[in-house]
Scaffold this active site. Sequence first.
Site, PDB file in Angstrom:
ATOM      1  N   GLY A  54       3.619   9.767   5.988  1.00 30.22           N
ATOM      2  CA  GLY A  54       4.068   8.558   5.313  1.00 30.22           C
ATOM      3  C   GLY A  54       2.955   7.568   5.080  1.00 30.22           C
ATOM      4  O   GLY A  54       1.778   7.911   5.022  1.00 30.22           O
ATOM      5  N   HIS A  55       3.358   6.301   4.975  1.00 35.36           N
ATOM      6  CA  HIS A  55       2.408   5.221   4.690  1.00 35.36           C
ATOM      7  C   HIS A  55       3.093   3.901   5.019  1.00 35.36           C
ATOM      8  O   HIS A  55       4.326   3.798   4.983  1.00 35.36           O
ATOM      9  CB  HIS A  55       2.001   5.234   3.219  1.00 35.36           C
ATOM     10  CG  HIS A  55       0.601   4.768   2.961  1.00 35.36           C
ATOM     11  ND1 HIS A  55       0.188   3.474   3.196  1.00 35.36           N
ATOM     12  CD2 HIS A  55      -0.489   5.429   2.493  1.00 35.36           C
ATOM     13  CE1 HIS A  55      -1.092   3.365   2.874  1.00 35.36           C
ATOM     14  NE2 HIS A  55      -1.535   4.542   2.448  1.00 35.36           N
ATOM     15  N   ASP A  56       2.279   2.887   5.332  1.00 37.56           N
ATOM     16  CA  ASP A  56       2.767   1.525   5.535  1.00 37.56           C
ATOM     17  C   ASP A  56       2.167   0.623   4.473  1.00 37.56           C
ATOM     18  O   ASP A  56       1.075   0.889   3.957  1.00 37.56           O
ATOM     19  CB  ASP A  56       2.378   1.009   6.924  1.00 37.56           C
ATOM     20  CG  ASP A  56       2.980   1.834   8.050  1.00 37.56           C
ATOM     21  OD1 ASP A  56       4.143   2.230   7.915  1.00 37.56           O
ATOM     22  OD2 ASP A  56       2.278   2.062   9.052  1.00 37.56           O
ATOM     23  N   GLY A  57       2.875  -0.455   4.164  1.00 35.71           N
ATOM     24  CA  GLY A  57       2.371  -1.410   3.195  1.00 35.71           C
ATOM     25  C   GLY A  57       2.622  -2.830   3.652  1.00 35.71           C
ATOM     26  O   GLY A  57       3.699  -3.136   4.167  1.00 35.71           O
ATOM     27  N   SER A  79       0.786  -1.230   0.000  1.00 34.68           N
ATOM     28  CA  SER A  79       0.000   0.000   0.000  1.00 34.68           C
ATOM     29  C   SER A  79       0.817   1.278   0.000  1.00 34.68           C
ATOM     30  O   SER A  79       0.239   2.362  -0.182  1.00 34.68           O
ATOM     31  CB  SER A  79      -0.962   0.005   1.192  1.00 34.68           C
ATOM     32  OG  SER A  79      -2.048  -0.865   0.936  1.00 34.68           O
TER      33      SER A  79
END
Length: 453
Positions: A293-296, A58
């Site tokens: 930010g973002h995590d995947g 993601s």
Amino acid sequence: MEARHLASRLEELTHAHAVPGAQLSVHTGTETVDAVAGTECCDGTRAVDPRSAFAYGSVTKVFAATLVLQLVSDGDLDLDRPVSDVLAEFREPADARLASVTARQLLSHTSGLVADHELDETDERSLFRYAKSVAELPLLDRPGNSFSYSNTGYNILGRVVEEVTGLKWRDALQDFLLRPLGVDPYVDHSPDGPARPLTTGHAVRPGQREARPVDQFLPPTWTPAGGLSGSARDLVVLARLHIGTDPKVAALLEDEQRVEMRTPVPGADAFGMADAWALGLGHYGSADNRWLGHDGTVDGGTAHLRFHPGSGLAVALTTNATTGSSLWPDVVEELRTLGIDVGDHRPGVPAPHPAASGAGTGTGPQETERLVGDYANGDTVFSVRRHHDGIRLSDRTGLVADVTLNDGLNFTARRVDTDAAPYVGRFVLDGGTGEIALLQLAGRSAMRVRAAV
């Protein structure tokens, strides 16, 4: 920052979490330091190097959102106009509310779309056919009313990009963003990808240390939501574009759109997932130390991106194992010892409700009766049932967890098959009736569809 020390600690931490391979890239504001550890596959034949490509999952959404904001900057797309102005597929949907959904709502997961819609034909590549299928679905909630993380929404954004640019999603992403930015991730796992090694994903069972190779298949129609694979350094390059220190920023993204993309959206309460949510970016950390930010997470891998616009700091971690999600908090703590106070969301576990009774479940008889039932988000159905003196949560994937109810209808759900940290969720009341309407877990909302008997 000492690269050798960073690599040594990364090696130790990957071993501790049974992660075969990982990359860590840190931009200090003046230089980028890369550390790698382990191998691209558990067979040990190829060592990870800074160009090895890991599945982003993601974190792909940050690239997708950036491309959408580029189109906004060019005047080709309006964030607050219904996307049905662009997509004929949405002009007469089964749920009339879908026709009013905007790009801003899709970007901020407030569209009301289900989380994970898939087509029956798993090899289908047409985003047009995907959008037509989505138009036949009911919404979870009215657009703009609540946050519910939606891969479906980002796949629809991919279709919007196609219609606005006249290009296929892959070509638009490469032409408008990837090539000008100077990065070359895989847009999917197709044979015509870049000339760089692609790592193998691995699953590690709870409580075990054996990493087992797994297929990282993703439906082609999900590429806008999670189909990129690249390096941690590529993610830092993207972060620097948003910070404003990349040399190409003036040509790629206007300041107005960079600010807009990181501005929290009212109503986008990413409970248990982040401290706030903007347009493709989560907010992490305290108010005086807010990182973006973002995590995947994918089958067999994880990716994490954080950056701090004020200081110019950026951090990215990529791994090729499911246990990368438990490695990330340890990396954050290690960086903090080195003076890089990375913002991260750590949902607390509240004290049990004062009315707690029986087996530590925290639910009395009246609370139990209010909560039991089925809660659906597309094909995902959570069942909440009586269990001894409390309640138990389960779904069709094999999740079984004991629920402890806390104040404010918040809860923790601890899996019965592992010692992993509990999930944090909550039940949400309908503002009109006062009845239980939604269950929120891991950033996703599930609508109550029936009470249990």
